[in-house]
Each structure stands twice: as C-alpha cells, then as structure tokens.
Design a protein around this motif. Structure first.
Motif, PDB file in Angstrom:
ATOM      1  N   GLY A 157      47.057  58.011 109.773  1.00  0.00           N
ATOM      2  CA  GLY A 157      45.869  57.374 109.205  1.00  0.00           C
ATOM      3  C   GLY A 157      45.043  56.800 110.356  1.00  0.00           C
ATOM      4  N   ASP A 158      44.672  55.525 110.212  1.00  0.00           N
ATOM      5  CA  ASP A 158      43.879  54.904 111.280  1.00  0.00           C
ATOM      6  C   ASP A 158      44.743  54.138 112.284  1.00  0.00           C
ATOM      7  OD1 ASP A 158      41.293  55.790 110.613  1.00  0.00           O
ATOM      8  OD2 ASP A 158      41.244  54.371 108.944  1.00  0.00           O
ATOM      9  N   THR A 159      46.051  54.294 112.171  1.00  0.00           N
ATOM     10  CA  THR A 159      46.919  53.701 113.198  1.00  0.00           C
ATOM     11  C   THR A 159      47.186  54.754 114.268  1.00  0.00           C
ATOM     12  OG1 THR A 159      47.958  52.277 111.560  1.00  0.00           O
ATOM     13  CG2 THR A 159      49.149  52.593 113.631  1.00  0.00           C
ATOM     14  N   ILE A 160      46.902  54.379 115.494  1.00  0.00           N
ATOM     15  CA  ILE A 160      47.118  55.307 116.606  1.00  0.00           C
ATOM     16  C   ILE A 160      48.250  54.748 117.459  1.00  0.00           C
ATOM     17  CG2 ILE A 160      46.082  56.435 118.604  1.00  0.00           C
ATOM     18  CD1 ILE A 160      43.389  56.230 117.316  1.00  0.00           C
ATOM     19  N   HIS A 161      49.402  55.425 117.414  1.00  0.00           N
ATOM     20  CA  HIS A 161      50.525  55.027 118.260  1.00  0.00           C
ATOM     21  C   HIS A 161      50.346  55.710 119.610  1.00  0.00           C
ATOM     22  CE1 HIS A 161      52.092  54.806 114.098  1.00  0.00           C
ATOM     23  NE2 HIS A 161      52.673  53.705 114.543  1.00  0.00           N
ATOM     24  N   VAL A 162      50.478  54.933 120.672  1.00  0.00           N
ATOM     25  CA  VAL A 162      50.352  55.530 122.015  1.00  0.00           C
ATOM     26  C   VAL A 162      51.646  55.262 122.772  1.00  0.00           C
ATOM     27  CG1 VAL A 162      48.997  55.661 124.129  1.00  0.00           C
ATOM     28  CG2 VAL A 162      47.864  55.093 121.981  1.00  0.00           C
ATOM     29  N   GLY A 163      52.285  56.327 123.210  1.00  0.00           N
ATOM     30  CA  GLY A 163      53.533  56.204 123.958  1.00  0.00           C
ATOM     31  C   GLY A 163      53.248  55.795 125.392  1.00  0.00           C
ATOM     32  N   ARG A 164      53.876  54.705 125.810  1.00  0.00           N
ATOM     33  CA  ARG A 164      53.768  54.276 127.211  1.00  0.00           C
ATOM     34  C   ARG A 164      55.042  54.781 127.888  1.00  0.00           C
ATOM     35  NH1 ARG A 164      54.313  53.846 131.810  1.00  0.00           N
ATOM     36  NH2 ARG A 164      54.429  51.948 133.044  1.00  0.00           N
ATOM     37  N   GLY A 165      54.880  55.830 128.728  1.00  0.00           N
ATOM     38  CA  GLY A 165      56.068  56.423 129.324  1.00  0.00           C
ATOM     39  C   GLY A 165      55.726  57.106 130.625  1.00  0.00           C
ATOM     40  N   GLY A 166      56.390  58.229 130.885  1.00  0.00           N
ATOM     41  CA  GLY A 166      56.241  58.917 132.163  1.00  0.00           C
ATOM     42  C   GLY A 166      54.837  59.430 132.431  1.00  0.00           C
ATOM     43  N   ARG A 167      54.078  59.745 131.397  1.00  0.00           N
ATOM     44  CA  ARG A 167      52.760  60.348 131.600  1.00  0.00           C
ATOM     45  C   ARG A 167      51.589  59.423 131.253  1.00  0.00           C
ATOM     46  NH1 ARG A 167      53.336  66.077 131.477  1.00  0.00           N
ATOM     47  NH2 ARG A 167      55.092  66.505 132.876  1.00  0.00           N
ATOM     48  N   THR A 168      51.868  58.375 130.507  1.00  0.00           N
ATOM     49  CA  THR A 168      50.786  57.481 130.048  1.00  0.00           C
ATOM     50  C   THR A 168      51.085  56.076 130.527  1.00  0.00           C
ATOM     51  OG1 THR A 168      50.312  58.865 128.126  1.00  0.00           O
ATOM     52  CG2 THR A 168      49.676  56.539 127.970  1.00  0.00           C
ATOM     53  N   GLY A 184      37.293  51.826 114.260  1.00  0.00           N
ATOM     54  CA  GLY A 184      38.106  51.524 113.075  1.00  0.00           C
ATOM     55  C   GLY A 184      39.587  51.782 113.232  1.00  0.00           C
ATOM     56  N   ALA A 185      40.020  52.213 114.398  1.00  0.00           N
ATOM     57  CA  ALA A 185      41.451  52.476 114.592  1.00  0.00           C
ATOM     58  C   ALA A 185      42.191  51.209 114.993  1.00  0.00           C
ATOM     59  CB  ALA A 185      41.639  53.520 115.692  1.00  0.00           C
ATOM     60  N   ARG A 186      43.499  51.235 114.790  1.00  0.00           N
ATOM     61  CA  ARG A 186      44.364  50.171 115.306  1.00  0.00           C
ATOM     62  C   ARG A 186      45.334  50.853 116.259  1.00  0.00           C
ATOM     63  NH1 ARG A 186      49.334  47.515 113.030  1.00  0.00           N
ATOM     64  NH2 ARG A 186      49.436  49.447 111.878  1.00  0.00           N
ATOM     65  N   VAL A 187      45.375  50.425 117.509  1.00  0.00           N
ATOM     66  CA  VAL A 187      46.213  51.090 118.515  1.00  0.00           C
ATOM     67  C   VAL A 187      47.504  50.294 118.705  1.00  0.00           C
ATOM     68  CG1 VAL A 187      46.371  51.716 120.960  1.00  0.00           C
ATOM     69  CG2 VAL A 187      44.298  52.242 119.651  1.00  0.00           C
ATOM     70  N   THR A 203      56.859  62.623 114.983  1.00  0.00           N
ATOM     71  CA  THR A 203      55.557  62.986 114.386  1.00  0.00           C
ATOM     72  C   THR A 203      55.556  62.382 112.986  1.00  0.00           C
ATOM     73  OG1 THR A 203      56.359  65.132 113.593  1.00  0.00           O
ATOM     74  CG2 THR A 203      55.202  65.114 115.739  1.00  0.00           C
ATOM     75  N   ALA A 204      54.555  62.738 112.177  1.00  0.00           N
ATOM     76  CA  ALA A 204      54.479  62.102 110.854  1.00  0.00           C
ATOM     77  C   ALA A 204      54.258  63.148 109.769  1.00  0.00           C
ATOM     78  CB  ALA A 204      53.347  61.080 110.830  1.00  0.00           C
ATOM     79  N   LEU A 205      54.848  62.890 108.623  1.00  0.00           N
ATOM     80  CA  LEU A 205      54.674  63.744 107.442  1.00  0.00           C
ATOM     81  C   LEU A 205      53.331  63.422 106.778  1.00  0.00           C
ATOM     82  CD1 LEU A 205      58.316  63.395 106.056  1.00  0.00           C
ATOM     83  CD2 LEU A 205      57.315  65.366 107.251  1.00  0.00           C
ATOM     84  N   PRO A 206      52.888  64.265 105.837  1.00  0.00           N
ATOM     85  CA  PRO A 206      51.585  64.010 105.208  1.00  0.00           C
ATOM     86  C   PRO A 206      51.492  62.638 104.531  1.00  0.00           C
ATOM     87  CG  PRO A 206      52.347  66.223 104.680  1.00  0.00           C
ATOM     88  CD  PRO A 206      53.468  65.546 105.402  1.00  0.00           C
ATOM     89  N   ASP A 207      52.613  62.096 104.058  1.00  0.00           N
ATOM     90  CA  ASP A 207      52.557  60.778 103.398  1.00  0.00           C
ATOM     91  C   ASP A 207      52.641  59.628 104.398  1.00  0.00           C
ATOM     92  OD1 ASP A 207      55.207  60.687 104.207  1.00  0.00           O
ATOM     93  OD2 ASP A 207      56.050  60.835 102.191  1.00  0.00           O
ATOM     94  N   GLY A 208      52.656  59.937 105.686  1.00  0.00           N
ATOM     95  CA  GLY A 208      52.677  58.888 106.713  1.00  0.00           C
ATOM     96  C   GLY A 208      54.067  58.512 107.187  1.00  0.00           C
ATOM     97  N   THR A 209      55.107  59.049 106.547  1.00  0.00           N
ATOM     98  CA  THR A 209      56.463  58.764 107.029  1.00  0.00           C
ATOM     99  C   THR A 209      56.629  59.349 108.424  1.00  0.00           C
ATOM    100  OG1 THR A 209      57.330  58.912 104.774  1.00  0.00           O
ATOM    101  CG2 THR A 209      58.942  59.132 106.565  1.00  0.00           C
ATOM    102  N   VAL A 210      57.104  58.530 109.342  1.00  0.00           N
ATOM    103  CA  VAL A 210      57.335  59.023 110.707  1.00  0.00           C
ATOM    104  C   VAL A 210      58.733  59.629 110.765  1.00  0.00           C
ATOM    105  CG1 VAL A 210      57.638  58.254 113.101  1.00  0.00           C
ATOM    106  CG2 VAL A 210      55.708  57.405 111.734  1.00  0.00           C
TER     107      VAL A 210
END
Ligand SMILES: NC(=O)NCCC[C@H](N)C(=O)O
Length: 292
Positions: A157-168, A184-187, A203-210
């Motif tokens: 949805g409008d939640t953006i998860h950003v992985g902080r790791g080897g590349r980011t 309008g996003a929440r990071v 990743t996430a399913l269509p209903d938002g379940t990760v």
C-alpha cells in the motif's frame, strides 16, 4: 533531455514511442480495480551475465543461453497476464543489468533512480532514466553519498519498507523518505544482514500479508501481518493481478501453501538467475500508477 534534479516534462511525441513495447492494448484491470496502467520494464540479459555479482552464495556456472530462454519465458508470463512489457535498452557491458528492479523505485508517477551500493552496477541506470522518462514518469535520483538498490524496497500500500543492508545505506533510506513521504507514503527502515536485499527475504501478498523465510529475516516482528514460508525462494512473489502470483519453480512447497490459501501461483523457471542471487521480483519493474 534529462536534467538531473528537475522534474521532467516529456513531449507527447516521445511517449508514443512503442518500438520495444509488447502486449500493448490489453486490458488494464488489476484484481477488481481499474488501474491506469499495467506496464512492466524488463531488460534483456547481458552476454556477460555469467560475470554477475555473487555475495551470499557460492559462484556456480551460469548458462547464458538458457538464461535468455528463461528470461523470454518470464517476459511472456507477464504478457500472458495482461502486462505490457517495455524493454529498457540493453546494457551489454553490465553483467547484472537484467536485474532491472535494482535501478529504479516507482511510487505513484515518480521514478526514483537508484544508486547501487555495488559500484559495478551504477552504469545500469542510464537506459532506465530514458525509459521511465519516455513513459511519462517524473524522475528523481538518489544522490551521493546515498546508496540504494531497488531490491531493498518493498511497498505494501502506501507503506514503503526500505532495507538498510549491504547495498542501501542510511542516507539512501533518508532520501527515499524525502522523495516519497510528501506524496503520501510512510517509509519504514528495516535492517537486512542475512541476504542481499530486503526483497530477497520478504515480499507481500495481494492482501498485504508479508511473506518470508524466517532464517533469512533479521526482524520478522517489524511486519504486522506475517506468513512464514518453507523455502527461501518462496519468499518472492510478483503480483500479477487478482489472485495470481508469479513465483519461481524452485519453491513448490510454498506454491502449494499459497494455492491452498486461495492464491493462484504462476510458476516460471529462473534457475540461471537464482545462481546470481536473482529472484522473480528483480527481473521487472511494474508501473501501475501512470495515467498515460
Ligand atoms: N533485486 C534483486 O534481487 N536483485 C538481484 C541482483 C543480483 C546481482 N547478482 C547482484 O548481486 O547485484
């Protein structure tokens, strides 16, 4: 044509360039919703694919001809399920260029061009900037000292998860926040240490379940609705629309689990790309919010 730091206005005549667009004119329905576009960027594998980076796995010999056939079948699966594939100009000198997901992050109509934590991948963004501008996106960039790979970004949805790791890095996370929160996003930043990218783990399913494979996750508790899957590559799904999920053939138990929950797995063999830590998500970038 590309002015760094400015939002681009692209002439309509350029947006009409459909030379490498396949599947155009098909329906644009996503589940029960009409969406403005169902386009997917893809990029033909480099003849130097076998030299691609490996970080968390042992290097195995890659069959480049087989990889090309697998890539063609992957692209055909997208088209079969209603996605127009738009081929970014090939980058034959960049072994990892087929993993186009890492070069750009889309939110609404903004394309945020990544700056890979792997220096050898930085030239890959050139053709991608051109491709997204031609499609009518506004273009923004991750700037030095920020680094970001698109594989570290999971939108639910409008939640953006950003992985902080080897590349980011932390600056990259902050730049994603600055680019997308005003829209309008929440990071949400997520630590990643056991795998290459955040989306190697979840990743996430269509209903938002990760969904994810617990041994590869640093903090499963960060995801409010989480389903554990039995295979590493079962963590990776591409939402094709409605209940259909593009998945790798290497995760049969997860496909069975998800089918039992009412989803419809569409299975492709991407074994040659998996040898280079690739997965189904990294071979395309879906553009769902373009009104063109
Ligand atoms: N998003 C992705 O999962 N990308 C896979 C990138 C694999 C490539 N060999 C790399 O190490 O950068």
């Amino acid at each position: 044509m590309l002015l760094r730091g400015f939002v681009l206005v692209v002439p309509r005549c350029m947006m009409a360039d459909r030379r490498r667009v396949r599947g155009a004119g098909r329906a644009t329905r996503f589940g029960d919703l009409d969406v403005p576009s169902k386009k997917a960027l893809i990029r033909r594998p480099s003849p130097r694919l076998a030299e691609g980076l490996v970080t968390h796995v042992e290097r195995e010999k890659v069959d480049v001809e087989l990889a090309l056939r697998q890539w063609e079948a992957y692209a055909e699966a997208l088209r079969t399920h209603g996605w127009e594939t738009v081929e970014v100009d090939p980058a034959d000198d960049c072994p990892d260029s087929v993993f186009v997901e890492d070069t750009v992050v889309m939110y609404k109509n903004v394309a945020l061009i990544a700056r890979s934590g792997a220096e050898s991948r930085r030239d890959e963004t050139l053709g991608v900037e051109e491709a997204v501008a031609r499609l009518g996106c506004s273009v923004n960039w991750i700037w030095e000292p920020g680094t970001l790979d698109g594989g570290d970004v999971l939108k639910v949805g409008d939640t953006i998860h950003v992985g902080r790791g080897g590349r980011t890095n932390a600056v990259g996370v902050q730049q994603v926040r600055a680019a997308f929160e005003p829209l309008g996003a929440r990071v949400v930043a997520v630590p990643v240490s056991k795998v290459l990218h955040l989306k190697s783990a979840v990743t996430a399913l269509p209903d938002g379940t990760v969904i994810g494979h617990i041994p590869h996750l640093d903090r499963p508790s960060l995801f409010p609705r989480f389903l554990s899957v039995p295979e590493e590559s079962g963590s990776h799904v591409v939402l094709l629309g409605g209940p259909r999920l593009l998945m790798a053939a290497s995760a049969p138990k997860t496909a069975e689990l998800l089918a039992d929950l009412g989803h419809e797995p569409v299975v492709v063999d991407i074994g040659e790309f998996e040898k280079l830590e690739g997965c189904v998500t990294c071979l395309s970038v879906r553009l769902r919010d373009l009104y063109v």
